[in-house]
Design a protein around this motif. Structure first.
Motif, mmCIF file in Angstrom:
data_model
loop_
_atom_site.group_PDB
_atom_site.id
_atom_site.type_symbol
_atom_site.label_atom_id
_atom_site.label_comp_id
_atom_site.label_asym_id
_atom_site.label_seq_id
_atom_site.Cartn_x
_atom_site.Cartn_y
_atom_site.Cartn_z
ATOM 1 N N ARG A 203 0.731 -0.953 -0.095
ATOM 2 C CA ARG A 203 0.621 -0.024 -0.330
ATOM 3 C C ARG A 203 0.740 1.694 -0.015
ATOM 4 N N ALA A 206 2.156 1.099 -3.705
ATOM 5 C CA ALA A 206 0.752 2.523 -4.457
ATOM 6 C C ALA A 206 1.243 3.665 -4.320
ATOM 7 N N ASP A 207 0.491 4.044 -2.797
ATOM 8 C CA ASP A 207 0.481 5.613 -2.723
ATOM 9 C C ASP A 207 1.577 5.650 -2.844
ATOM 10 N N HIS A 224 -6.484 3.897 -6.057
ATOM 11 C CA HIS A 224 -5.748 2.825 -6.788
ATOM 12 C C HIS A 224 -6.091 1.738 -7.580
ATOM 13 N N LEU A 310 -1.619 -6.526 -6.654
ATOM 14 C CA LEU A 310 -2.919 -4.562 -6.850
ATOM 15 C C LEU A 310 -3.727 -5.887 -6.163
ATOM 16 N N LEU A 313 -5.073 -4.311 -2.849
ATOM 17 C CA LEU A 313 -5.529 -2.911 -2.783
ATOM 18 C C LEU A 313 -6.799 -3.064 -3.432
#
Ligand code: AMP
Ligand code: MG
Length: 491
Positions: A203, A206-207, A224, A310, A313
């Motif tokens: 996470r 990704a952020d 996402h 992914l 998420l």
């Protein structure tokens, strides 16, 4: 415009501020023989507000050859994993590349300075952490050639050479390449945290990528999912451009897939000379997994790996929906690019057929892909025009004549004007591409410390669509020795 020196480059190392699980901090290992400049790219220097004249200083070769650091650099090797030839490898990482730092320019842009060939890292596995001059010349020239063609790619700042010996199939000399991109995060960077079940890190990654590179998504509730959708789009568009220009990557492992949709990690890549849909540029790719005509499908396969990573998420159905839109998007984009290559401005249902039939003719005739499309610009749509020069490229001339009548009628149906169309086509059908044998000639001279051919190709390929006086010899079919040069992963 500010012109910074090596000492006054400005760094903002966002990756180094991520948790330690993301990388290993370490310095490059200097060569055992003095570093010297092979070539520097003033356009890339300008991207980080670096004065191009700095390339002449001995410190430039020391810095970018790995024997010195500049103030503000925080070198690290990035961790990632990935699927290599279809098989998941739990840990890869920068085995011979080091992110020196993220250099900012005066407009607030930020560029990774990634030193390739700078010595061992904790991720080097069985490798020596080095790159040979041969492979750095290929990467340097090709990424600038791709940029000249308008294809998204990492950029190259310079090559530094050294007499330091590197052992491959034979003894070669080492070199470093400094490549640049807004980010070197790969699909494989996501995969490693997924397969290690480190969902918090996943996470975080990704952020981070969204905040840095997809900032317009950062406040979206489904950020996402939308991020994945944009990566899918960029990847589809990128591969459509590769297909349209006749270029094969050669090693489309998920660790070589950029999260920004850039052409990344140049290895045994190749521009096609004779058109061959099944072209395999990588000598080690015995099954043709990464053959030219497999690239669009492999793009989807690789995106499926990213989708899998992914899953913690994003809802599975949302990921599936994005994957399902890949093929239609790719097809549309490829058709759009090929229509432009044929000089067609309107859309007709029969275009797909017209394009495929032309490719079939090229395949049958072993016609040169680049030359053929460039010459197609001179196609005469006048009644009875024989188009003799073009016709000579084909073994089955009657079949070409049939195709030419269809093409002529198609052009006329949209009131195409030959002269204007030719200009338009010349802007999308390159005259010059980095044919393997051209790169090879530059490499052989460079190995004798003559870098003039690198410079000549570098300049030529910055403007691949313009006729350049005196450079006709660079726009012809390869000589016999240069037709089937073996290029493998060993670089
Ligand atoms: P590539 O196929 O070039 O993308 O490389 C795949 C992996 O092998 C990456 O993790 C590279 O960093 C690593 N690698 C390739 N060549 C070397 C080398 N000479 N020394 C250390 N690691 C390498
Ligand atoms: Mg790689």
């Amino acid at each position: 415009m500010t012109r910074r020196s090596l000492e006054t480059l400005v760094f903002d190392n966002t990756y180094a501020r991520l948790p330690e699980a993301f990388y290993a901090k370490l310095n490059p290992t200097p060569f055992q023989a003095a570093p010297y400049l092979v070539h520097a790219n003033p356009e890339a220097a300008a991207l980080i507000s670096l004065d191009p004249a700095e390339a002449a200083r001995p410190e430039f070769a020391q810095l970018f050859g790995g024997s010195m650091l500049a103030p503000g650099m925080e070198p690290l090797a990035m961790l990632y994993s990935g699927h290599q030839f279809g098989v998941y490898v739990p840990q890869l990482g920068d085995g011979r590349a080091i992110l020196l730092g993220e250099a900012t320019n005066e407009r607030g842009g930020r560029w990774d300075l990634h030193l390739k060939g700078g010595g061992l890292t904790p991720f080097s596995r069985d490798g020596d952490g080095r790159a040979v001059l041969r492979s750095t010349v290929r990467e340097y020239l090709c990424c600038e050639a791709m940029h000249g063609l308008g294809i998204p790619t990492t950029r190259a700042l310079c090559i530094v050479g050294s007499d330091h010996k590197v052992y491959r199939e034979q003894v070669e000399t080492g070199a470093t390449l400094v490549r640049m991109a807004p980010s070197h995060v790969r699909f494989g960077t996501f995969e490693i945290f997924y397969y290690r079940k480190q969902h918090e890190q996943l996470r975080r990654l990704a952020d981070y990528v969204i905040e840095q590179q997809y900032a317009h998504l950062k406040d979206a509730a489904d950020k996402h999912a939308r991020f994945f959708s944009e990566v899918m789009e960029r990847t589809a568009r990128l591969i459509a451009q590769w297909q349209a220009v006749g270029w094969a990557h050669g090693v489309m492992n998920t660790d070589n897939m950029s999260i920004l949709g850039l052409t990344l990690d140049y290895g045994p890549f190749g521009f096609m000379d004779d058109y061959d849909a099944g072209f395999i540029c990588n000598h080690s790719d015995h099954n043709g997994r990464y053959a030219f005509n497999q690239q669009p499908y492999i793009g989807l396969w690789n995106l499926s790996c990213l989708a899998q990573a992914l899953l913690p998420l994003v809802e599975k159905d949302a990921l599936k929906a994005v994957l399902e839109s890949y093929q239609p998007l790719f097809d549309r984009e490829y058709l759009r690019l090929m229509r432009r290559k044929l000089g067609l401005q309107e859309e007709r249902t029969e275009d797909d057929r017209l394009i495929r039939d032309l490719l079939g003719l090229l395949q049958e005739s072993h016609a040169d892909y680049t030359i053929l499309f460039r010459e197609l610009g001179s196609f005469s749509s006048a009644t009875g025009a024989a188009n003799d020069t073009l016709r000579e490229h084909f073994v089955n001339r009657e079949r070409f004549d049939d195709w030419a009548v269809r093409y002529r009628d198609r052009l006329r149906s949209e009131h195409s004007q030959d002269a204007e169309r030719r200009e338009r086509m010349n802007r999308v059908n390159p005259k010059y591409v980095l044919r393997n044998y051209l790169a090879q000639a530059a490499i052989e001279k460079a190995q004798q410390k003559d870098f003039s051919e690198i410079d000549r190709l570098f300049t030529l390929l910055q403007n691949p669509y313009s006729d350049q006086p005196g450079m006709e010899a660079y726009a012809v079919r390869p000589p016999n020795w240069g037709k089937h040069l073996a290029v493998s992963c060993s670089s």
